[in-house]
Design an enzyme around this catalytic site. Structure first.
Site, PDB file in Angstrom:
ATOM      1  N   CYS A   1      -0.538  27.500  27.960  1.00 35.51           N
ATOM      2  CA  CYS A   1      -0.548  28.657  28.860  1.00 35.51           C
ATOM      3  C   CYS A   1       0.636  29.578  28.631  1.00 35.51           C
ATOM      4  O   CYS A   1       0.736  30.628  29.259  1.00 35.51           O
ATOM      5  CB  CYS A   1      -0.585  28.194  30.311  1.00 35.51           C
ATOM      6  SG  CYS A   1       0.933  27.384  30.835  1.00 35.51           S
TER       7      CYS A   1
ATOM      8  N   CYS B   1      -2.148  23.624  34.603  1.00 33.03           N
ATOM      9  CA  CYS B   1      -2.401  24.148  33.251  1.00 33.03           C
ATOM     10  C   CYS B   1      -3.514  23.377  32.519  1.00 33.03           C
ATOM     11  O   CYS B   1      -4.495  23.945  32.074  1.00 33.03           O
ATOM     12  CB  CYS B   1      -1.103  24.115  32.468  1.00 33.03           C
ATOM     13  SG  CYS B   1      -1.270  24.371  30.715  1.00 33.03           S
TER      14      CYS B   1
ATOM     15  N   TYR C   1      -6.902 -19.928  -9.486  1.00 35.49           N
ATOM     16  CA  TYR C   1      -8.217 -19.493  -9.967  1.00 35.49           C
ATOM     17  C   TYR C   1      -8.046 -18.749 -11.287  1.00 35.49           C
ATOM     18  O   TYR C   1      -7.178 -17.872 -11.386  1.00 35.49           O
ATOM     19  CB  TYR C   1      -8.889 -18.564  -8.949  1.00 35.49           C
ATOM     20  CG  TYR C   1      -9.391 -19.284  -7.721  1.00 35.49           C
ATOM     21  CD1 TYR C   1     -10.667 -19.826  -7.696  1.00 35.49           C
ATOM     22  CD2 TYR C   1      -8.577 -19.425  -6.594  1.00 35.49           C
ATOM     23  CE1 TYR C   1     -11.137 -20.494  -6.569  1.00 35.49           C
ATOM     24  CE2 TYR C   1      -9.029 -20.088  -5.469  1.00 35.49           C
ATOM     25  CZ  TYR C   1     -10.317 -20.619  -5.466  1.00 35.49           C
ATOM     26  OH  TYR C   1     -10.771 -21.276  -4.366  1.00 35.49           O
TER      27      TYR C   1
ATOM     28  N   CYS D   1       4.706  20.942  30.968  1.00 37.06           N
ATOM     29  CA  CYS D   1       4.416  22.312  31.346  1.00 37.06           C
ATOM     30  C   CYS D   1       4.691  22.398  32.845  1.00 37.06           C
ATOM     31  O   CYS D   1       4.245  21.543  33.611  1.00 37.06           O
ATOM     32  CB  CYS D   1       2.952  22.636  31.060  1.00 37.06           C
ATOM     33  SG  CYS D   1       2.479  24.242  31.702  1.00 37.06           S
TER      34      CYS D   1
ATOM     35  N   ARG E   1       4.368 -13.607 -14.820  1.00 35.14           N
ATOM     36  CA  ARG E   1       4.203 -12.432 -15.662  1.00 35.14           C
ATOM     37  C   ARG E   1       5.549 -11.844 -16.101  1.00 35.14           C
ATOM     38  O   ARG E   1       5.679 -11.338 -17.208  1.00 35.14           O
ATOM     39  CB  ARG E   1       3.403 -11.369 -14.907  1.00 35.14           C
ATOM     40  CG  ARG E   1       3.084 -10.202 -15.771  1.00 35.14           C
ATOM     41  CD  ARG E   1       2.033  -9.343 -15.165  1.00 35.14           C
ATOM     42  NE  ARG E   1       2.495  -8.757 -13.908  1.00 35.14           N
ATOM     43  CZ  ARG E   1       1.811  -7.859 -13.240  1.00 35.14           C
ATOM     44  NH1 ARG E   1       0.629  -7.479 -13.676  1.00 35.14           N
ATOM     45  NH2 ARG E   1       2.273  -7.351 -12.132  1.00 35.14           N
TER      46      ARG E   1
ATOM     47  N   ALA F   1       0.829  -1.211   0.000  1.00 35.28           N
ATOM     48  CA  ALA F   1       0.000   0.000   0.000  1.00 35.28           C
ATOM     49  C   ALA F   1       0.860   1.257   0.000  1.00 35.28           C
ATOM     50  O   ALA F   1       0.542   2.245  -0.665  1.00 35.28           O
ATOM     51  CB  ALA F   1      -0.915  -0.003   1.212  1.00 35.28           C
TER      52      ALA F   1
ATOM     53  N   ASP G   1      -5.074 -11.950  -4.110  1.00 38.67           N
ATOM     54  CA  ASP G   1      -3.745 -11.420  -3.816  1.00 38.67           C
ATOM     55  C   ASP G   1      -2.729 -12.557  -3.839  1.00 38.67           C
ATOM     56  O   ASP G   1      -2.423 -13.156  -2.819  1.00 38.67           O
ATOM     57  CB  ASP G   1      -3.790 -10.748  -2.438  1.00 38.67           C
ATOM     58  CG  ASP G   1      -2.592  -9.861  -2.209  1.00 38.67           C
ATOM     59  OD1 ASP G   1      -1.867  -9.589  -3.185  1.00 38.67           O
ATOM     60  OD2 ASP G   1      -2.373  -9.449  -1.064  1.00 38.67           O
TER      61      ASP G   1
ATOM     62  N   LYS H   1     -14.848  -5.533 -14.829  1.00 40.24           N
ATOM     63  CA  LYS H   1     -14.530  -5.695 -16.247  1.00 40.24           C
ATOM     64  C   LYS H   1     -15.763  -5.432 -17.101  1.00 40.24           C
ATOM     65  O   LYS H   1     -16.872  -5.840 -16.707  1.00 40.24           O
ATOM     66  CB  LYS H   1     -14.039  -7.130 -16.505  1.00 40.24           C
ATOM     67  CG  LYS H   1     -12.894  -7.526 -15.579  1.00 40.24           C
ATOM     68  CD  LYS H   1     -12.425  -8.958 -15.806  1.00 40.24           C
ATOM     69  CE  LYS H   1     -11.239  -9.239 -14.883  1.00 40.24           C
ATOM     70  NZ  LYS H   1     -10.685 -10.584 -15.035  1.00 40.24           N
TER      71      LYS H   1
ATOM     72  N   LYS I   1      -9.773  -1.130  -5.727  1.00 37.57           N
ATOM     73  CA  LYS I   1      -9.086  -1.730  -4.575  1.00 37.57           C
ATOM     74  C   LYS I   1      -9.637  -1.251  -3.242  1.00 37.57           C
ATOM     75  O   LYS I   1     -10.177  -0.159  -3.136  1.00 37.57           O
ATOM     76  CB  LYS I   1      -7.586  -1.429  -4.663  1.00 37.57           C
ATOM     77  CG  LYS I   1      -6.963  -2.233  -5.801  1.00 37.57           C
ATOM     78  CD  LYS I   1      -5.526  -1.973  -6.029  1.00 37.57           C
ATOM     79  CE  LYS I   1      -4.516  -2.509  -5.124  1.00 37.57           C
ATOM     80  NZ  LYS I   1      -3.158  -2.361  -5.658  1.00 37.57           N
TER      81      LYS I   1
ATOM     82  N   GLU J   1      -4.714 -16.481 -11.097  1.00 35.93           N
ATOM     83  CA  GLU J   1      -3.899 -16.173  -9.927  1.00 35.93           C
ATOM     84  C   GLU J   1      -3.627 -17.446  -9.129  1.00 35.93           C
ATOM     85  O   GLU J   1      -4.554 -18.193  -8.804  1.00 35.93           O
ATOM     86  CB  GLU J   1      -4.681 -15.167  -9.064  1.00 35.93           C
ATOM     87  CG  GLU J   1      -3.847 -14.398  -8.093  1.00 35.93           C
ATOM     88  CD  GLU J   1      -3.196 -13.158  -8.703  1.00 35.93           C
ATOM     89  OE1 GLU J   1      -3.199 -12.997  -9.947  1.00 35.93           O
ATOM     90  OE2 GLU J   1      -2.657 -12.358  -7.920  1.00 35.93           O
TER      91      GLU J   1
ATOM     92  N   CYS K   1       4.998  26.403  27.004  1.00 36.37           N
ATOM     93  CA  CYS K   1       3.792  25.586  26.939  1.00 36.37           C
ATOM     94  C   CYS K   1       2.822  26.177  25.912  1.00 36.37           C
ATOM     95  O   CYS K   1       2.506  27.360  25.978  1.00 36.37           O
ATOM     96  CB  CYS K   1       3.134  25.538  28.309  1.00 36.37           C
ATOM     97  SG  CYS K   1       1.467  24.854  28.228  1.00 36.37           S
TER      98      CYS K   1
ATOM     99  N   SER L   1      -1.072  -4.951 -16.973  1.00 36.96           N
ATOM    100  CA  SER L   1      -1.395  -4.683 -15.574  1.00 36.96           C
ATOM    101  C   SER L   1      -2.777  -4.035 -15.497  1.00 36.96           C
ATOM    102  O   SER L   1      -3.466  -3.937 -16.510  1.00 36.96           O
ATOM    103  CB  SER L   1      -0.304  -3.766 -15.053  1.00 36.96           C
ATOM    104  OG  SER L   1      -0.521  -3.482 -13.726  1.00 36.96           O
ATOM    105  N   LEU L   2      -3.163  -3.608 -14.350  1.00 35.14           N
ATOM    106  CA  LEU L   2      -4.480  -2.969 -14.211  1.00 35.14           C
ATOM    107  C   LEU L   2      -4.323  -1.566 -13.644  1.00 35.14           C
ATOM    108  O   LEU L   2      -3.410  -1.310 -12.860  1.00 35.14           O
ATOM    109  CB  LEU L   2      -5.356  -3.763 -13.239  1.00 35.14           C
ATOM    110  CG  LEU L   2      -5.865  -5.135 -13.666  1.00 35.14           C
ATOM    111  CD1 LEU L   2      -6.621  -5.782 -12.522  1.00 35.14           C
ATOM    112  CD2 LEU L   2      -6.757  -5.016 -14.888  1.00 35.14           C
TER     113      LEU L   2
ATOM    114  N   GLU M   1     -15.242  -9.275 -10.337  1.00 34.21           N
ATOM    115  CA  GLU M   1     -14.518 -10.441  -9.836  1.00 34.21           C
ATOM    116  C   GLU M   1     -13.735 -10.068  -8.590  1.00 34.21           C
ATOM    117  O   GLU M   1     -13.328  -8.925  -8.430  1.00 34.21           O
ATOM    118  CB  GLU M   1     -13.521 -10.925 -10.910  1.00 34.21           C
ATOM    119  CG  GLU M   1     -14.183 -11.292 -12.211  1.00 34.21           C
ATOM    120  CD  GLU M   1     -13.169 -11.751 -13.263  1.00 34.21           C
ATOM    121  OE1 GLU M   1     -12.031 -12.086 -12.907  1.00 34.21           O
ATOM    122  OE2 GLU M   1     -13.545 -11.758 -14.447  1.00 34.21           O
TER     123      GLU M   1
ATOM    124  N   LYS N   1     -10.541  -9.662  -6.436  1.00 34.82           N
ATOM    125  CA  LYS N   1      -9.139  -9.459  -6.827  1.00 34.82           C
ATOM    126  C   LYS N   1      -8.258 -10.244  -5.862  1.00 34.82           C
ATOM    127  O   LYS N   1      -8.035  -9.834  -4.728  1.00 34.82           O
ATOM    128  CB  LYS N   1      -8.780  -7.976  -6.810  1.00 34.82           C
ATOM    129  CG  LYS N   1      -7.404  -7.721  -7.381  1.00 34.82           C
ATOM    130  CD  LYS N   1      -7.145  -6.248  -7.553  1.00 34.82           C
ATOM    131  CE  LYS N   1      -5.814  -5.993  -8.234  1.00 34.82           C
ATOM    132  NZ  LYS N   1      -4.682  -6.703  -7.681  1.00 34.82           N
TER     133      LYS N   1
END
Ligand code: IVH
Length: 706
Positions: free
Chosen positions: A436, A456, A246, A451, A138, A35, A119, A315, A339, A196, A433, A83-84, A115, A117
């Site tokens: 204050c 405070c 799959y 502080c 790939r 990510a 991993d 798709k 995603k 995949e 601080c 790729s996508l 579908e 996705k």
């Protein structure tokens, strides 16, 4: 950003992305979460879109996956494995649909096939005369690695394709010509199945338990488990890993898309008829609205699936449209990876602010360039203490990876030091601080700066609590717990800050769901206009209670809508003597009032209320003894209990006050009326006991109306 700044940034981003990509794709080593890598790629993509001349042929945005490992022999793909494109929101999905409209020059609102996705690792299988002859990864999209032996260890994968019956193909909706073609390809042609390879969560757990017992290194995640077994040379290891496959695409040699099979839905069914597993969750969606529903349901159900998925692939269902829409850059126009929101992202630190905690400890918070993580926009992140800043070696303007998991407060994980430009600034511990302005100390054996004024935090908490209370701004629902949460997380320093809270700030807090955040923001927006007396009372001027605040408000003789600067000007005209002339105001109170109108800090706070959009209005009239004479409720004491349906408690109190009456919290012998709403409390009982006049809401409304 100027062109030359963008150029430097883009070059650095490319270097960084390439480093992590090489590790990920070629060495199967995850040096950064996918990510976070996506975040970097998105930034580069945006930069290149803004400055297209920055695009270089070797930019990570221009190519697919990594280089093949040398140890495998290479296979050239019959058709590139591209790729996508990624989308993360409904807006982005709608934008995709519109881009396709523009490209086609007509309104194109197709049916979609959704579908899961998966991993795992993309693999292309070639079946010649129905027999599995080679399997390739790939690689760089054009040339992959020959992993046939390892793929053959996947038990569920047929080494020979199943021959569907004539009836099955008819039921699938294929015409005679199509049925014949498929028969021919199974006998003498080539069918390529792409899909995949994955490892289920259960197998992953089981293997890691076993590896732990044997003292072997553990698998980092299921994706690594797959990649590590398919892309190594010993098929025995692959067998042990119990992988699955799959299908998500099928290529019929010598035929264009849409020629034999009309839709993606049919293609999926055909794969199953040929003996290859497909995902039973996949569905046709009539439009994007249906796609969004599928996406939401899938995301909700995600944890219950036996394998990891990272989104939905959407798709265009009509395969004839695929060559028409074609490919742009690295990915096709006819499908899109929608995603799930990433839990990690990269962003830049703009500033570090210090907040005072309950014990006076000063905690640093990073103010971030807003970024979406785990579905919400985050603009701040805790840094815990100064040692943490040192440990991270964080500087202002640094690019960082932040993480948000579940409802937990987002945190800075790492600093991407390679992206530094020289514009970074050192972060220093606070000198005074922030609450204050007082002295800051650090005990020798403690990590925290504090502080020096022990009270405070408590004083400030009380002041804000007073401002939001019923008699003052009446900010319902902002109880002490919430105010404390806002204060300790550094979102507010004073009551004026409450008016500029943003939804994204609240969503960054613990236990803050979308709805709760919306409620707070809406209430603050609805309650920006206060009566002068409530505002003055809320400011907590020493010795100025509700009654005195009302007197003050009246004496200022303001009418209609009033801005806070006007209030300041009016207040500053009064000397102590002027106040003292008024009944009920003695010299001590008068001095305190005058001091307030000239105190630097108090005036700064007033100005801040103004800057943050707070305005005032006069109450219909005041409530001095003189003004009270002749008023309908002059001198009458009211107690309210239970909930009123026609007006809020604050409104009821204001009405009573305007008409010269008073409201009190408790029922005593001095109480004249008790107004009873729904579900009254013990005050109702007390009123009955003392024989005090009880009014229903209706009766009360009559009184204040006529
Ligand atoms: S279609 C143009 N369908 O996601 C490439 N891909 O991020 C054809 N993936 O490389 C992809 N599930 O390995 C497609 N149902 C699915 C998928 C899927 C997982 C992977 C695939 C691809 C990657 C792109």
């Amino acid at each position: 950003m100027t062109y030359s700044e963008a150029k430097i940034r883009a070059a650095k981003l490319r270097e960084e992305i390439d480093f992590h990509r090489y590790n990920y794709h070629v060495l199967d080593r995850e040096t950064v979460a996918p990510a976070a890598l996506d975040s970097l790629k998105n930034e580069l993509f945006r930069l290149e879109r803004e400055f297209p001349t920055l695009i270089t042929p070797d930019s990570p945005t221009q190519r697919v996956a990594g280089r093949p490992l040398d140890k495998f022999s290479k296979i050239e793909h019959s058709e590139p494995m591209i790729s996508l494109f990624d989308a993360f929101s409904e807006e982005e999905m709608c934008a995709w649909e519109e881009r396709n409209d523009n490209y086609l020059g007509r309104r194109f609102r197709p049916e979609y096939y959704c579908e899961l996705k998966l991993d795992g690792l993309a693999v292309s299988l070639q079946y010649r005369q129905g027999l599995l002859v080679r399997a390739a990864t790939r690689g760089d999209g054009k040339i992959g690695e020959d992993v046939t032996n390892n793929i053959k260890t996947i038990g569920s994968l047929p080494l020979k394709l199943r021959r569907p019956t004539e009836k099955e193909l008819i039921d699938l909706g294929l015409d005679k010509a199509a049925r014949t073609k498929i028969g021919q390809l199974l006998t003498a042609g080539v069918i390529e199945i792409r899909g995949e390879a994955i490892m289920t969560k259960a197998v992953f757990e089981e293997l890691n338990k076993k590896y732990a017992r044997q003292g072997r290194p553990l698998l980092a995640n299921t994706r690594n488990g797959v990649a590590g077994s398919i892309r190594q040379l010993d098929p025995k290891i692959a067998a042990e890993r119990k992988l699955e496959f799959y299908a998500y695409d099928i290529l019929l040699d010598g035929y264009n898309r849409g020629e034999t099979i009309a839709t993606r839905a049919q293609a999926d069914k055909l794969s199953a008829l040929l003996g290859i597993k497909t995902l039973r969750q996949n569905r046709v969606s009539v439009d994007l609205t249906a796609v969004f529903a599928f996406y939401r349901a899938t995301e909700k159900n995600r944890a219950r699936l036996p394998f990891h998925i990272d989104g939905v692939v959407v798709k265009v269902n009509d395969l004839k449209m695929w060559p028409v829409l074609g490919v742009v850059g690295k990915a096709p126009r006819y499908e899109m990876a929608y995603k799930f929101s990433a839990e990690q992202a990269t962003t830049e630190v703009r500033e570090v602010v210090w907040q005072v905690g309950r014990t006076g400890a000063l905690t640093p918070t990073a103010l971030l360039e807003p970024v979406k993580v785990g579905g919400v926009t985050i603009s701040r992140s805790t840094l815990h203490n100064f040692d943490e800043i040192r440990r991270l070696d964080l500087k202002i303007n640094d690019t960082v990876i932040i993480e948000r998991s579940g409802d937990v407060i987002p945190k800075v994980l790492t600093v991407l030091k390679n992206l530094r430009t020289g514009r970074e600034r050192e972060i220093f511990p606070p000198k005074v601080c922030p609450m204050c302005g007082g002295e800051v100390i650090k005990e020798k054996d403690e990590v925290a700066y504090r502080c020096a004024d022990k009270r405070c935090y408590a004083v400030n908490l009380r002041r804000i609590g007073h401002f939001v209370s019923k008699g003052a701004a009446d900010l319902e629902g902002l109880g002490p717990k919430l105010i404390e949460q806002f204060l300790t997380s550094g979102l507010i320093k004073d009551a004026a800050d409450l008016y500029v809270l943003r939804k994204e700030d609240l969503l960054g807090l613990e236990r803050f769901a979308e709805k709760k955040a919306d409620n707070v923001i809406k209430m603050m927006a609805d309650r920006r206009v206060l009566t002068v007396e409530r505002f003055i009372y809320g400011l907590g001027i020493r010795h100025v209670g509700e009654e005195t605040a009302a007197l003050l408000a009246e004496a200022l003789r303001l009418s209609g809508k009033i801005s806070i600067p006007e209030l300041i000007r009016a207040g500053q005209k009064f000397q102590a003597d002027d106040w003292e002339k008024m009944s009920d105001i003695g010299p001590i109170v008068a001095r305190s009032i005058v001091a307030f109108w000239h105190d630097k800090h108090d005036l700064e706070l007033l100005k801040k209320f103004h800057d943050n959009g707070v305005t005032l209005r006069a109450t219909a009239s005041g409530s001095t003894a003189a003004a009270l004479a002749g008023k309908k409720l002059a001198g009458r004491v009211f107690v309210l209990t239970g909930s009123l349906s026609g007006l809020t408690r604050g409104e009821a109190k204001d009405k009573i006050k305007i008409l010269g009456g008073k409201t009190k919290e408790n029922v005593t012998r001095e109480t004249d009326y008790v107004v009873v709403g729904a579900d009254p409390g013990s005050k109702y009982e007390q009123a009955k006991k003392l024989g005090i006049k009880i009014l229903t809401e209706e009766e009360f409304l009559q009184i204040i109306k006529g």
